[in-house]
Design a protein around this motif. Structure first.
Motif, PDB file in Angstrom:
ATOM      1  N   GLU A  87       3.724  36.042 115.361  1.00  0.00           N
ATOM      2  CA  GLU A  87       4.219  35.622 113.808  1.00  0.00           C
ATOM      3  C   GLU A  87       3.308  35.883 112.633  1.00  0.00           C
ATOM      4  O   GLU A  87       1.886  35.794 112.786  1.00  0.00           O
ATOM      5  N   CYS A  88       3.847  35.965 111.474  1.00  0.00           N
ATOM      6  CA  CYS A  88       3.308  36.612 110.454  1.00  0.00           C
ATOM      7  C   CYS A  88       3.093  35.236 109.417  1.00  0.00           C
ATOM      8  O   CYS A  88       3.895  34.378 109.151  1.00  0.00           O
ATOM      9  N   ASP A  89       1.657  35.100 108.979  1.00  0.00           N
ATOM     10  CA  ASP A  89       1.480  34.173 108.091  1.00  0.00           C
ATOM     11  C   ASP A  89       0.156  34.523 107.403  1.00  0.00           C
ATOM     12  O   ASP A  89      -0.875  34.485 108.086  1.00  0.00           O
ATOM     13  N   PRO A  90       0.018  34.847 106.304  1.00  0.00           N
ATOM     14  CA  PRO A  90       1.213  34.745 104.911  1.00  0.00           C
ATOM     15  C   PRO A  90       2.110  35.751 105.587  1.00  0.00           C
ATOM     16  O   PRO A  90       2.116  36.566 106.051  1.00  0.00           O
ATOM     17  N   VAL A  91       3.223  35.482 104.632  1.00  0.00           N
ATOM     18  CA  VAL A  91       4.572  36.429 104.906  1.00  0.00           C
ATOM     19  C   VAL A  91       4.702  37.243 103.599  1.00  0.00           C
ATOM     20  O   VAL A  91       5.399  38.497 103.980  1.00  0.00           O
ATOM     21  N   ALA A 104       2.808  34.137  99.333  1.00  0.00           N
ATOM     22  CA  ALA A 104       3.809  33.233 100.314  1.00  0.00           C
ATOM     23  C   ALA A 104       3.109  32.942 101.757  1.00  0.00           C
ATOM     24  O   ALA A 104       3.113  33.893 102.396  1.00  0.00           O
ATOM     25  N   HIS A 105       3.283  31.740 102.066  1.00  0.00           N
ATOM     26  CA  HIS A 105       2.783  31.303 103.426  1.00  0.00           C
ATOM     27  C   HIS A 105       4.059  30.809 104.129  1.00  0.00           C
ATOM     28  O   HIS A 105       5.109  30.854 103.389  1.00  0.00           O
ATOM     29  N   LYS A 106       3.886  30.861 105.409  1.00  0.00           N
ATOM     30  CA  LYS A 106       5.223  30.261 106.065  1.00  0.00           C
ATOM     31  C   LYS A 106       5.310  28.943 105.749  1.00  0.00           C
ATOM     32  O   LYS A 106       6.407  28.238 105.295  1.00  0.00           O
ATOM     33  N   SER A 107       4.220  28.264 105.449  1.00  0.00           N
ATOM     34  CA  SER A 107       4.313  26.737 104.775  1.00  0.00           C
ATOM     35  C   SER A 107       4.736  26.769 103.562  1.00  0.00           C
ATOM     36  O   SER A 107       4.032  27.475 102.538  1.00  0.00           O
ATOM     37  N   LEU A 108       5.723  26.106 103.349  1.00  0.00           N
ATOM     38  CA  LEU A 108       6.487  25.941 101.809  1.00  0.00           C
ATOM     39  C   LEU A 108       5.355  25.239 100.897  1.00  0.00           C
ATOM     40  O   LEU A 108       5.232  25.554  99.921  1.00  0.00           O
ATOM     41  N   PRO A 233      13.133  30.622 109.649  1.00  0.00           N
ATOM     42  CA  PRO A 233      12.470  30.251 110.855  1.00  0.00           C
ATOM     43  C   PRO A 233      11.218  31.166 110.793  1.00  0.00           C
ATOM     44  O   PRO A 233      10.498  30.994 111.721  1.00  0.00           O
ATOM     45  N   GLY A 234      10.997  31.724 109.874  1.00  0.00           N
ATOM     46  CA  GLY A 234       9.659  32.502 109.766  1.00  0.00           C
ATOM     47  C   GLY A 234       9.969  34.023 110.026  1.00  0.00           C
ATOM     48  O   GLY A 234      10.969  34.545 110.384  1.00  0.00           O
ATOM     49  N   MET A 235       8.659  34.875 109.807  1.00  0.00           N
ATOM     50  CA  MET A 235       9.025  36.298 110.011  1.00  0.00           C
ATOM     51  C   MET A 235       7.901  36.550 111.059  1.00  0.00           C
ATOM     52  O   MET A 235       6.911  36.113 111.065  1.00  0.00           O
ATOM     53  N   ALA A 236       8.376  37.445 111.960  1.00  0.00           N
ATOM     54  CA  ALA A 236       7.476  37.748 113.113  1.00  0.00           C
ATOM     55  C   ALA A 236       7.829  39.466 113.322  1.00  0.00           C
ATOM     56  O   ALA A 236       8.646  39.810 113.154  1.00  0.00           O
ATOM     57  N   LEU A 357      -3.084  41.377 104.055  1.00  0.00           N
ATOM     58  CA  LEU A 357      -2.692  42.489 104.857  1.00  0.00           C
ATOM     59  C   LEU A 357      -1.676  41.869 106.064  1.00  0.00           C
ATOM     60  O   LEU A 357      -1.193  42.752 106.728  1.00  0.00           O
ATOM     61  N   ILE A 358      -1.474  40.811 106.184  1.00  0.00           N
ATOM     62  CA  ILE A 358      -0.567  40.359 107.398  1.00  0.00           C
ATOM     63  C   ILE A 358       0.861  40.141 107.285  1.00  0.00           C
ATOM     64  O   ILE A 358       1.428  40.903 108.030  1.00  0.00           O
ATOM     65  N   GLY A 359       1.196  39.986 106.253  1.00  0.00           N
ATOM     66  CA  GLY A 359       2.795  40.000 105.791  1.00  0.00           C
ATOM     67  C   GLY A 359       3.124  41.413 105.220  1.00  0.00           C
ATOM     68  O   GLY A 359       2.782  42.467 105.392  1.00  0.00           O
ATOM     69  N   SER A 360       4.360  41.191 104.424  1.00  0.00           N
ATOM     70  CA  SER A 360       4.881  42.181 103.580  1.00  0.00           C
ATOM     71  C   SER A 360       4.034  42.572 102.488  1.00  0.00           C
ATOM     72  O   SER A 360       3.995  41.239 101.659  1.00  0.00           O
TER      73      SER A 360
END
Length: 564
Positions: A87-91, A104-108, A233-236, A357-360
């Motif tokens: 799972e990516c977080d942040p996204v 942007a985090h997975k958490s709104l 549902p999130g990004m992975a 560096l975790i997400g897009s």
């Protein structure tokens, strides 16, 4: 001559998904893939072995969202076959020229807190905006996961929460009209309606434009839903790259007795008395299909290049011309850059944190910046004077993709397939040459280096694939990795044409799946699953219809009364 129950043209992820369902239903399946490896646009390959051994690159698809809106992973039990999602977080991280940034985090809630650092009103509106689109998506999911003309399948996919979300979006005349107005609008207009800050609107516009059109294009406001999916549902990404999803599907297909042959370019669909009976590959080998030929490639290549016009005219005298003239591709595709680095990207002008560096990573300086990136492609111009791009450093989340301490970078840059004024030159007459693609890549890297100044000195090796090369590798018509554009006039009942929109064709036993069918491109497996359902309904109409109706009733009753 070898015979199978089903012959599949192409072994992309949708073809593999379709094959898996048919194998589980007891059919024998042969998949024929023209490349040396299966996977189509969903491969992970060590593509610069001489200069960068041990570096594995995703050659097209990378961030997975849509597959988590459907049941494919669970129904096919792909974790048993080696699939593991990270799972990516942040996204999303998007640095802005004025020093602001969108994180942007997975958490709104955490995302809204980041936005509120610059604008409290926009933070509040972002929460409302995301809630609206998540309800809209939840209401649409049952339609994504069913053939577009199957009322039973669509109804069976609804539960009480999805019904509630549907009515919350279109449950009154005013809500319905508002929703229709939104759908007829553009991403640019909707974002301007909701938000003030450019640092927020630009990345949302960049994600909306992943559907392959500029944010100003009317009738495509639905693209603004892309960011909301990254919250739920999130990004992975699969551990081992996108190709790990393909490998899990290959493991499943072969364990069930399916056969996958690579380096097999299908040249012709064999049609006898308006019925598909097999295929012929380059070299002359023929494979017979007892119950069906399923195409995982786009309808234009299938019919216009792999069948005789007389066979098509015999069943539909208008289909050939409609395929030639009605399906639209707007000349936009991607120039793909892969980098092997000896150190990670670093963003010193935006209070660098490794979590960026975790997400897009989106380089979108303004909505106009994004607009230029798309509008120029349609005109045949290369938007490289000030490049916008989509960047991922997947090895930060998944170190298995590079040697210890090293990293891979994935860059998507929108570019025209056919360069204006260069017709008849370069690869396939598109104007693209090795010299030109590398000049464009230099400008893209230069732009990224204005945000991450350590980039240039950290590059070990580079691979650049022009739009023409990408089209050749994927077999994608005009380089369109979605097969056909993802515009509203070519979606749902119109994808790829109304008469072909339910995965069946006028040729008996010839079926369609893949990105060019409902619900479209991206990593989802939905076209493959839906096609398998149509195939089974076609071959077992009474038993399958009763089974689907029973499952539909069970699902609805269970939802209403809290059963199961």
């Amino acid at each position: 001559m070898q015979e199978y129950d089903v012959v599949m043209i192409g072994a992309g992820h949708n073809g593999l998904v379709c094959a898996a369902y048919l194998l589980k239903a007891g059919y024998s399946v042969l998949l024929l893939e023209k490349r040396p490896v299966p996977g189509g646009a969903a491969t992970t390959e060590e593509c610069i072995p001489d200069q960068a051994p041990g570096f594995k690159f995703n050659l097209c698809a990378i961030d997975h969202e849509f597959i988590h809106l459907g049941p494919v992973v669970e129904e096919l039990e792909l974790t048993k076959y080696g699939l593991e999602y990270l799972e990516c977080d942040p996204v999303v991280f998007c640095p802005h020229p004025d020093g602001k940034y969108f994180l942007a985090h997975k958490s709104l809630e955490k995302t809204c807190a980041e936005i509120a650092r610059y604008n409290e009103r926009d933070a509040k509106k972002y929460a409302e905006f995301t809630d609206y689109w998540q309800r809209a998506i939840n209401a649409m999911i049952p339609m994504f996961n069913a053939p577009p003309k199957s009322v039973i399948d669509i109804f069976g996919n609804y539960n009480i929460q999805k019904f509630k979300d549907l009515f919350s979006v279109i449950g009154s005349p005013s809500k319905s009209l508002d929703f229709v107005r939104t759908m007829l609008n553009s991403a640019e207009d909707i974002l301007n309606e909701w938000f003030d800050e450019e640092f927020l609107k630009a990345p949302l516009a960049r994600l909306a434009s992943e559907l392959g059109a500029p944010p100003s294009q009317k009738n495509l406001a639905i693209g603004v839903m892309m960011m909301s999916m990254r919250h739920n549902p999130g990004m992975a990404r699969p551990r081992g790259g996108t190709g790990a999803l393909v490998q899990a599907l290959v493991n499943l297909v072969t364990s069930k007795g399916g056969v996958i042959l690579t380096d097999q370019h299908v040249e012709k669909v064999l049609i006898d008395d308006a019925k598909a009976v097999g295929v012929r590959v380059a070299g002359g080998q023929e494979y017979r299909a007892k119950y069906g030929v399923i195409s995982n490639i786009d309808a234009q290549r299938l019919f216009l290049q792999m069948t005789d016009k007389s066979d098509i005219d015999a069943v539909d005298s208008e289909l050939w011309e409609r395929l030639e003239r009605r399906i639209i591709n707007n000349n936009e595709t991607i120039l793909k850059i892969d980098l092997a680095l000896d150190q990670p990207l670093h963003f010193p002008y935006h209070a660098h944190k490794d979590e960026y560096l975790i997400g897009s990573i989106l380089i979108a300086d303004s909505m106009n910046h994004v607009e230029q990136a798309h509008n120029k492609c349609t005109l045949g111009e290369i938007p490289d004077s000030d490049p916008s791009m989509y960047v991922v450093m997947p090895s930060f989340l998944d170190p298995s993709l590079a040697p210890p301490g090293k990293h891979t970078v994935w860059i998507e840059f929108f570019a025209p397939y056919q360069i204006a004024g260069a017709e008849g030159t370069g690869l396939k007459g598109t104007g693209w040459t090795d010299e030109l693609k590398n000049k464009v890549a230099d400008r893209v890297v230069d732009k990224l280096a204005t945000y991450s100044p350590n980039l240039k000195n950290s590059i070990i090796a580079r691979r650049v694939e022009s739009p023409a090369e990408l089209g050749e590798r994927l077999g994608a018509y005009k380089g369109n990795y979605y097969h056909i554009d993802m515009t509203m006039d070519q979606m749902i009942f119109f994808r790829p044409l109304p008469e072909l929109a339910n995965y069946k064709t006028p040729i008996d036993n010839l079926f369609l799946t893949g990105a060019g069918t409902h619900p479209g491109g991206s990593i989802s497996g939905m076209p493959g699953r839906n096609c398998a359902r149509v195939f089974l309904q076609n071959k077992h109409p009474i038993s399958q219809t009763l089974k689907d109706a029973g499952n539909s009733l069970k699902s609805t009753v269970g939802s209403v009364f809290g059963i199961g």
